[in-house]
Design an enzyme around this catalytic site. Structure first.
Site, PDB file in Angstrom:
ATOM      1  N   HIS A  52       0.816  -1.216   0.000  1.00 41.79           N
ATOM      2  CA  HIS A  52       0.000   0.000   0.000  1.00 41.79           C
ATOM      3  C   HIS A  52       0.854   1.271   0.000  1.00 41.79           C
ATOM      4  O   HIS A  52       0.347   2.349  -0.278  1.00 41.79           O
ATOM      5  CB  HIS A  52      -1.063  -0.014   1.112  1.00 41.79           C
ATOM      6  CG  HIS A  52      -0.590   0.269   2.498  1.00 41.79           C
ATOM      7  ND1 HIS A  52      -0.270  -0.714   3.412  1.00 41.79           N
ATOM      8  CD2 HIS A  52      -0.410   1.436   3.149  1.00 41.79           C
ATOM      9  CE1 HIS A  52       0.079  -0.156   4.555  1.00 41.79           C
ATOM     10  NE2 HIS A  52       0.001   1.145   4.431  1.00 41.79           N
TER      11      HIS A  52
ATOM     12  N   SER B 189       3.944   2.395   8.295  1.00 43.51           N
ATOM     13  CA  SER B 189       3.696   1.371   7.278  1.00 43.51           C
ATOM     14  C   SER B 189       4.974   1.050   6.518  1.00 43.51           C
ATOM     15  O   SER B 189       5.655   1.953   6.044  1.00 43.51           O
ATOM     16  CB  SER B 189       2.658   1.864   6.275  1.00 43.51           C
ATOM     17  OG  SER B 189       1.386   1.739   6.811  1.00 43.51           O
TER      18      SER B 189
ATOM     19  N   ASP C 105       1.149  -7.666   2.187  1.00 46.22           N
ATOM     20  CA  ASP C 105       1.278  -6.228   1.963  1.00 46.22           C
ATOM     21  C   ASP C 105       2.745  -5.801   1.830  1.00 46.22           C
ATOM     22  O   ASP C 105       3.306  -5.175   2.726  1.00 46.22           O
ATOM     23  CB  ASP C 105       0.590  -5.484   3.116  1.00 46.22           C
ATOM     24  CG  ASP C 105       0.276  -4.034   2.761  1.00 46.22           C
ATOM     25  OD1 ASP C 105       0.854  -3.523   1.782  1.00 46.22           O
ATOM     26  OD2 ASP C 105      -0.541  -3.421   3.461  1.00 46.22           O
TER      27      ASP C 105
HETATM   28  N1  ARG Z   1      -4.517   0.453   7.292  1.00 48.99           N
HETATM   29  C1  ARG Z   1      -3.258   0.502   6.612  1.00 48.99           C
HETATM   30  C2  ARG Z   1      -2.435   1.667   7.097  1.00 48.99           C
HETATM   31  O1  ARG Z   1      -2.944   2.717   7.386  1.00 48.99           O
HETATM   32  C3  ARG Z   1      -3.390   0.670   5.147  1.00 48.99           C
HETATM   33  C4  ARG Z   1      -3.994  -0.455   4.470  1.00 48.99           C
HETATM   34  C5  ARG Z   1      -4.306  -0.192   3.056  1.00 48.99           C
HETATM   35  N2  ARG Z   1      -5.280  -1.137   2.634  1.00 48.99           N
HETATM   36  C6  ARG Z   1      -6.582  -0.873   2.363  1.00 48.99           C
HETATM   37  N3  ARG Z   1      -7.399  -1.883   2.216  1.00 48.99           N
HETATM   38  N4  ARG Z   1      -7.053   0.346   2.233  1.00 48.99           N
HETATM   39  O2  ARG Z   1      -1.226   1.615   7.108  1.00 48.99           O
END
Ligand code: ARG
Length: 720
Positions: A84, A655, A219
Site C-alpha cells: 500500500h 507502514s 502487503d
Molecule cells: N490500514 C493501513 C495503514 O494505514 C493501510 C492499508 C491499506 N489497505 C486498504 N485496504 N485500504 O497503514
C-alpha cells in the site's frame, strides 16, 4: 475508590510509558530504555541501535515516498516496503494491457526495473537544537513566537543544508514545543520499482479486512535506490548505480514464537497522547462523524464506477484506497474512544492537574482557557469538515481551486504578461495530471451529492452568500436531489476544465471575467473564499491558542512529576522512532482468543473466487495445495506463516517498517493496526494494542515461488 484507582492508572499511563507503550527517539534509546530492552531480550549494543560515527540500524531505515517507512535489505540498495506504500507507483506504472497492479510485477534483471518519481530519505544524524530555537524567539509573546519560528528554523537548517550531497535539516517540535530536535536527512531521487505481488495478494481482504486481525494480506513491494557512482543522490539516469548502503538488514527465515522480542524502527506520523477531553469531545461528536459521512458518499459513488470498468479502477484505485483507509480509521477511532471511556479518563486526569495547578498562575487557568477556545471554534467545525471532505471531495472542485492565484493576478493591476503566463503554463501542466485520473461519471455525482449534503447539514449562516439562492432560482427546489443533479451536469458540460477548445481559448487570452463565469471555478472559488475570508482566521487562532495551552500543559505535567520525565517520549510527528515489545496473541473480547500468527490455510478459508477483495491468483492456490513452500515453510505448522502481531507502539507512517528480532534481523513488515486499538493515536491500550505485520517468509515466498524472482532472493542475506 474507583476514581482514585483510575487516577493512579492514568498517571502511570500518561506519564511513564507503561507496558510496550512508547515511540522512542533513537538517539536517546541508550539513556532511556536500553536496560529494559535488554531485559526483554535485545541482544544488540547501544551503538548498534544508533550511532552517528559507526553504521547502525538507523542507516537501513528510510522514509519511503514521503509518508511511509522502508528498509534496505541488500548491499545493492534493495528496499522492502508495503504494497500500500508502493501502490501509487504500481498503479501509475500500469495500463489495462500491462496491469501490474492486477497481475503483479517482478524485474528479473536491473533493466526491467521501472523508474518512478518518488524519493527515499535516509537519516544522517539527530541534533538537539532547543537552545538555538529558544534563543531565536527569546522574549516574544506567543503569537509573535509562532510567526517567528519558521525563520528561526530556516536559519538553523540552512547551516546543515548541502544540495550536492542531498543533505537537509528538519526541525521537530517535541513535547508540544518544550524541546526542538533537528533530524539531518539525505534524500535520494532515483528510486525504481523492482516488484510487487498481484493486488489480490498485496491487498488481500481489501477494506473489509483493513485495520483488522486476523489478517492474510501480503502487503509488500520491492524497490531499489540508485545514486551516482560515488554514492551521491542524483536524478534518474541510466548511468546511476544501486546505492551501497551503510547498513542493510539480514532477513530471518527462522521464525519465532509467541512472546519473542520484537522491535520496530520507522516514521510514525502523528499521535496526540496528551489530547484533552475537549479535543476528544469535538472529535467524537463532530469531526469524525462528519468526515465519515462525507467519505461514505464519495466512496460509494467511486466504487460503483470502479467495479464496472478496469480503466476506471486503475484511475481511481489509489485515491479510493487512501480515502477508504482513514474513513474506516476515524469511524473506528470514535467507536473505541467511546467504548474505553477515554473522555472520562482524560477529564479525571485534567481535574487532578487543575487541583495541583491551583495557585500556580502559569498553569491554573489552562483548562478554563481550553473550554473557552473550544467553545469559540466548535460552531464552525462541522462546516470545515464538510468543506474539506465533502465539497473539495469532488476532484473537479478541488482542481478548480488551483485557479485562485491566477484570478488574483488577473484582478491586480499591472501583473506582467510573463507572470500570468507562468500561472497559465502551470495550470495547463497540472490539468494533464488531473485529467489522467479523472472519472467524470463518479465525480459529477459526487459534486451533486456533496453540494446537497452541505446545504442540508450546515447552518445557513455559514453558506457562501448567494450560491444556494441562485441554485434554487436556476434549477429548482433545494430539497430535491434532481436539482443538484441537473446543476452538476451543467457544471460538467460547461466548464473549460473539461473542454479543450474552451481551455485553449482562455489560456491564449486569460481574463478574470471569463474565469469567474466558469461554473466549476465559480462554485469552488465561492466555497473556498467563503471559508478563507470568514473562518480560516478563527481556525488559525483556535490552533495557535491550543498550541500555547498544550505547551504549558505539557510543561506542567513534567513539573508535576519530575521523576517520570526521564521515561517520557514525545508524540509521534513523523520523526524516526523505535518501539520495542513482543510477538503476542490477545483476547479481543470475552471468550475470544486471537492467535499471534495467520497461515496459508486461512488464506484459502477466506478465498472467494472472482470477489473484489478475496480473490486469489490461480498459481497461489495451486502452490498452496501442493504445499510447495520451499525454505519458507513453518515446519511446526507444515504451512506458510503469512502474518503475525506484536505489542509494538506504532501508527500511520510506520507502514512498511521493519519488524526486527533481538539481533536486528528482519522478521516482517509492519503494515497495520488492529481494530480494537483504533483509539491508539490518543490512548495506548496496554492489553489490546497490536501491530499487524506481514511475515517476511511469506514475502520471500511470494517473490520466489509465486513471482519466480530468484534474482531478488539471491541478493538477500538470509539467516536460517
Ligand atoms: N490500514 C493501513 C495503514 O494505514 C493501510 C492499508 C491499506 N489497505 C486498504 N485496504 N485500504 O497503514
Amino acid at each position: 475508590m474507583k476514581k482514585i484507582l483510575l487516577l493512579f492508572v492514568l498517571s502511570v499511563s500518561l506519564l511513564k510509558a507503561s507496558a510496550d507503550e512508547g515511540m522512542w527517539l533513537p538517539m536517546l534509546l541508550g539513556e532511556q530504555v536500553y536496560a529494559d530492552m535488554v531485559k526483554k531480550g535485545l541482544k544488540l549494543t547501544k551503538d548498534q541501535l544508533y550511532s552517528i560515527n559507526k553504521s547502525s540500524l538507523k542507516d537501513a531505515i528510510l522514509i519511503f515516498a514521503g509518508g511511509c517507512t522502508g528498509e534496505i535489505v541488500s548491499d545493492q540498495g534493495l528496499i522492502f516496503t508495503n504494497h500500500h506504500c508502493g501502490y501509487s507507483v504500481i498503479a501509475g506504472s500500469s495500463t489495462v494491457e500491462h496491469n501490474y497492479l492486477q497481475d503483479g510485477f517482478f524485474a528479473y534483471n536491473r533493466d526491467q526495473e521501472i523508474k518512478s518519481t518518488i524519493s527515499v530519505v535516509f537519516l544522517d544524524r539527530i541534533v538537539d537544537v532547543t537552545k538555538e530555537v529558544e534563543d531565536g524567539v527569546k522574549g516574544l509573546a506567543w503569537d509573535d513566537r509562532v510567526k517567528k519560528i519558521p525563520d528561526v528554523y530556516k536559519a538553523i537548517t540552512e547551516k546543515v543544508a548541502d544540495k550536492e550531497n542531498g543533505l537537509s535539516g528538519r526541525i521537530y517540535s517535541m513535547f508540544k514545543g518544550n524541546q526542538y530536535i533537528m533530524y539531518v536527512y539525505k534524500t535520494y531521487r532515483d528510486v525504481r520499482l523492482v516488484g510487487a505481488p498481484p493486488e489480490s495478494v498485496g491487498k488481500f481482504g481489501g477494506d473489509t479486512d483493513n485495520w483488522e486481525w486476523p489478517r492474510h494480506t501480503g502487503d509488500f513491494s520491492v524497490f531499489r535506490v540508485y545514486g551516482t557512482k560515488d554514492g551521491k543522490p542524483a536524478d534518474y539516469s541510466a548511468d546511476n548505480v544501486p546505492l551501497k548502503p551503510k547498513h542493510f538488514l539480514p532477513v530471518s527465515i527462522k521464525g519465532f514464537k509467541d512472546g519473542d522480542f520484537a522491535m520496530i524502527y520507522g516514521y510514525p506520523g502523528g499521535t496526540n497522547r496528551y489530547e484533552t477531553s475537549y479535543g476528544i469531545k469535538l472529535k467524537n461528536e463532530i469531526e469524525n462523524p462528519s468526515l465519515v459521512a462525507m467519505r461514505d458518499i464519495r466512496l460509494k459513488l467511486m466504487f460503483e464506477q470502479m467495479i464496472k470498468d478496469p480503466a476506471v479502477k486503475l484511475k481511481l484505485a489509489n485515491s479510493y484506497a487512501s480515502i477508504a483507509n482513514y474513513w474506516k480509521f476515524f469511524d473506528g477511532e470514535t467507536k473505541q474512544l467511546i467504548k474505553y471511556h477515554i473522555y472520562d479518563e482524560k477529564q479525571a486526569f485534567e481535574q487532578a492537574f487543575t487541583s495541583w495547578a491551583k495557585g500556580k498562575p502559569q498553569y491554573e487557568n489552562i483548562f478554563a482557557d481550553y473550554a473557552k477556545n473550544y467553545a469559540t471554534w466548535t460552531p464552525y467545525s462541522k462546516m470545515r469538515q464538510y468543506l474539506n471532505e465533502g465539497i473539495m471531495g469532488s476532484p473537479l472542485t478541488a482542481f478548480a481551486t488551483s485557479f485562485i492565484p491566477l484570478e488574483d493576478k488577473l484582478l491586480k493591476n499591472g501583473t506582467s504578461a510573463a507572470d500570468i503566463k507562468k500561472s497559465t503554463d502551470a495550470l495547463t501542466a497540472s490539468r494533464k495530471d488531473f485529467l489522467a485520473n479523472e472519472d467524470l461519471v463518479s465525480d459529477e455525482k459526487i459534486l451533486a451529492a456533496t453540494c446537497m449534503a452541505f446545504y442540508n447539514d450546515i447552518d445557513k449562516s455559514q453558506h457562501p452568500i448567494g450560491f444556494y439562492e441562485s441554485l434554487r432560482s436556476n434549477y429548482g427546489d433545494l430539497k430535491d436531489e434532481s436539482t443538484y443533479k441537473k446543476w452538476a451536469h451543467d457544471v460538467f458540460s460547461k466548464t473549460m476544465i473539461l473542454d479543450d477548445a474552451k481551455w485553449n481559448a482562455f489560456m491564449a487570452q486569460p481574463d478574470a471575467a471569463t474565469l469567474q463565469a466558469d461554473p466549476a471555478f465559480n462554485y469552488s472559488g465561492g466555497f473556498l473564499k467563503n471559508y478563507n475570508t470568514k473562518y480560516s482566521s478563527l481556525f488559525q487562532a483556535f490552533n495557535v491558542k491550543n498550541a500555547e495551552l498544550g505547551r504549558s500543559y505539557m510543561k506542567g505535567i513534567m513539573e508535576k512529576d519530575p521523576a517520570a520525565v526521564k521515561k517520557m517520549y514525545p508524540d509521534a510527528n513523523f520523526s524516526m522512532r523505535v518501539s520495542y515489545g513482543n510477538v503476542k496473541s490477545y483476547n479481543p473480547r470475552d471468550a475470544v482468543h486471537y492467535d499471534y500468527e495467520c497461515t496459508g490455510k486461512g488464506i484459502l478459508e477466506k478465498y472467494v473466487k472472482g470477489d473484489y477483495e478475496f480473490d486469489l491468483p490461480v498459481k497461489l492456490i495451486d502452490l498452496f495445495k501442493k504445499k510447495d513452500f520451499g525454505q519458507y515453510i513453518d515446519k511446526a505448522r507444515n504451512d506458510l506463516v503469512v502474518s503475525f502481531i506484536t505489542t509494538n507502539d506504532i501508527t500511520g507512517g510506520n507502514s512498511g517498517s521493519p519488524v526486527l528480532d533481538a539481533y536486528g534481523n528482519l522478521l516482517g513488515l509492519a503494515f497495520d493496526g488492529n481494530y480494537e486499538a483504533l483509539s491508539h493515536k490518543i490512548a495506548f491500550d496496554k492489553d489490546l494494542n497490536r501491530t499487524i505485520c506481514v511475515d517476511v517468509r511469506y514475502v520471500l515466498w511470494c517473490i520466489d515461488k509465486l513471482g519466480g524472482a530468484k534474482n531478488i532472493i539471491n541478493e538477500l542475506k538470509l539467516v536460517k
